[in-house]
Scaffold this active site. Structure first.
Site, short mmCIF file in Angstrom:
data_model
loop_
_atom_site.label_atom_id
_atom_site.label_comp_id
_atom_site.label_asym_id
_atom_site.label_seq_id
_atom_site.Cartn_x
_atom_site.Cartn_y
_atom_site.Cartn_z
N PRO A 39 -1.10 -9.99 0.61
CG PRO A 39 -1.06 -7.98 1.77
CD PRO A 39 -1.04 -9.46 1.97
CG MET A 40 1.68 -10.54 -3.32
SD MET A 40 2.14 -12.09 -4.11
CE MET A 40 0.55 -12.94 -4.13
CG HIS A 190 -0.41 -1.93 3.67
ND1 HIS A 190 0.64 -2.32 4.48
CD2 HIS A 190 0.03 -2.13 2.39
CE1 HIS A 190 1.66 -2.71 3.73
NE2 HIS A 190 1.31 -2.61 2.45
N GLY A 191 -0.47 -1.04 7.58
CA GLY A 191 0.36 -0.14 8.38
C GLY A 191 1.83 -0.45 8.23
CB ALA A 192 3.56 -3.15 6.87
CE1 TYR A 195 2.05 1.89 -0.48
CE2 TYR A 195 2.92 -0.05 0.63
CZ TYR A 195 2.70 0.67 -0.53
OH TYR A 195 3.14 0.18 -1.74
NE ARG A 242 2.31 -7.59 5.53
CZ ARG A 242 2.70 -8.07 4.36
NH1 ARG A 242 2.04 -7.76 3.25
NH2 ARG A 242 3.75 -8.86 4.27
N GLY A 328 3.42 -14.94 -0.09
CA GLY A 328 3.24 -13.96 -1.15
C GLY A 328 3.56 -14.49 -2.52
NE ARG A 329 9.18 -12.70 -3.66
CZ ARG A 329 9.40 -11.87 -2.65
NH1 ARG A 329 8.86 -10.66 -2.66
NH2 ARG A 329 10.17 -12.20 -1.64
#
Length: 388
Positions: A39-40, A190-192, A195, A242, A328-329
């Site tokens: 995710p980005m 999203h647990g990282a 957040y 995550r 990702g990137r």
């Protein structure tokens, strides 16, 4: 729960000749390869947090990934971090996401929605309701906040009441149900990376003395309740989580991430989730410590401290440190990343980073495939191709 370290870290025996190109079966979804598009944040939604046709093009271009995990999607106006971050809390948003998922599926792909609640990272200027951020405790971040009008000072959050904590749990479950209605194949919580669930786990952002704070049991309670609620809403086999234990991003401080995250995994492992998405850290080697404590699928990511390259991603899976690897990137500049792996073609370099978070196609859908042709797969929208 499986705790046999030798089994969990066994080297992967490849079928295709390349560890990342072998198929993999999640509990409810067959993947053609082991590359996950991470995710980005890209901020291409409109100002009502509604996905745009350009987003359908972007995700469909990258449908060669074994699994796409979407950018962070707000479950409510309260959880909004950026004004042009997409949401999943109105019918208009759900309908627009359906165009995205239809485009991905038409291009042969699979996509999970990442549900992301900003917590203290929010700002009134970035929330459609103009509200003050909510967080486990009234502890402000110090870094400036990005808005459409530039960088601004953060606003101190208000400590959530018990009722607001329960509402945030319900919002995650409601967003997950909305994601399934929108055609997503599953949901990642999203647990990282600072957040809301991470804010409950960390020492400096959770100063509560009620059942959601204090010791380890209290710190993990919110994350456990969110996972259970989302699993009840859409089925555990369609839910990923995550985590980024020990990651200082967003000014997080965790004095003992091993103890907290071991307890969290022990609580949720029996649920039978689709996967655990784990970001490694050089200070606390989470992949090495937590993989033997997780009996299900593990998605590994090292991008926070080690550049993800075809070689590093291959080692992660080939050495048995993860079942799948999130990239990702490189997917920003290389929409055909998996196809290039198969052909032995290097991933492309990112250009024009200043266009990562703008509203048009530049730096978003204009990266070509390796043969130089535009990346416009069947099912993708091209209605905004030339819009700036």
């Amino acid at each position: 729960m499986t705790t046999t370290s030798a089994l969990s870290a066994a080297p992967h025996t490849t079928e295709s000749g390349h560890p990342l190109l072998d198929p993999y079966a999640l509990p409810a979804l067959a993947l053609p390869n082991r590359v996950v598009m991470a995710p980005m944040t890209r901020m291409r939604a409109d100002r009502n947090a509604v996905p745009t046709p350009l987003m359908a093009t972007y995700y469909a271009q990258r449908a060669g990934a074994g699994l796409i995990v979407s950018e962070g999607i707000s479950p409510s106006p309260t959880g909004q971090q950026y004004l042009t971050q997409p949401g999943l809390y109105t019918d208009e948003q759900v309908d627009a996401w359906r165009e995205v998922t239809d485009a991905v599926h038409a291009a042969g792909g699979r996509i999970f929605a990442q549900v992301m609640h900003a917590g203290r990272n929010a700002h009134p200027a970035n929330r459609h309701d103009g509200g003050v951020p909510l967080a486990p405790s009234a502890v402000s971040r110090t870094h400036l906040v990005h808005t459409l009008d530039g960088k601004v000072a953060p606003v101190a959050p208000r400590a959530m009441t018990r009722a607001e904590v329960h509402a945030a749990v319900a919002e995650h479950a409601e967003a997950a149900s909305a994601a399934v209605r929108a055609g997503f194949d599953g949901v990642e919580i999203h647990g990282a990376n600072s957040y809301l669930p991470h804010q409950f786990l960390a020492d400096n952002t959770n100063l509560r003395t009620d059942e959601y704070g204090g010791g380890t049991t209290g710190r993990i309670r919110f994350a456990v309740e969110v996972v259970e609620a989302v699993a009840d809403a859409v089925g555990a086999e369609r839910v990923g989580l995550r985590l980024s234990p020990g990651n200082p991003e967003g000014e997080m401080v965790e004095r003992d991430p091993a103890t907290v995250h071991r307890a969290l995994l022990a609580a949720i492992d029996p649920l039978g989730l689709a996967y655990l998405h784990l970001t490694d850290d050089p200070v606390y080697p989470a992949l090495a410590d937590l993989r033997p404590r997780w009996s299900g699928t593990l998605v590994g990511n090292t991008g926070e401290h080690e550049e993800t390259t075809p070689e590093s991603a291959t080692r992660l899976v080939g050495e048995g440190r993860a079942d799948l690897v999130s990239v990702g990137r490189p997917f920003i500049s290389t929409p055909d990343a998996v196809e290039r792996l198969a052909a032995g073609i290097p991933w492309a370099s990112i250009r024009e980073r200043e266009f990562h978070y703008t509203s048009g196609p530049r730096g978003y859908v204009d990266y070509p495939r390796s043969n130089g042709t535009p990346t416009l797969p069947a099912g993708a929208s091209t209605s905004e191709k030339n819009k700036e």
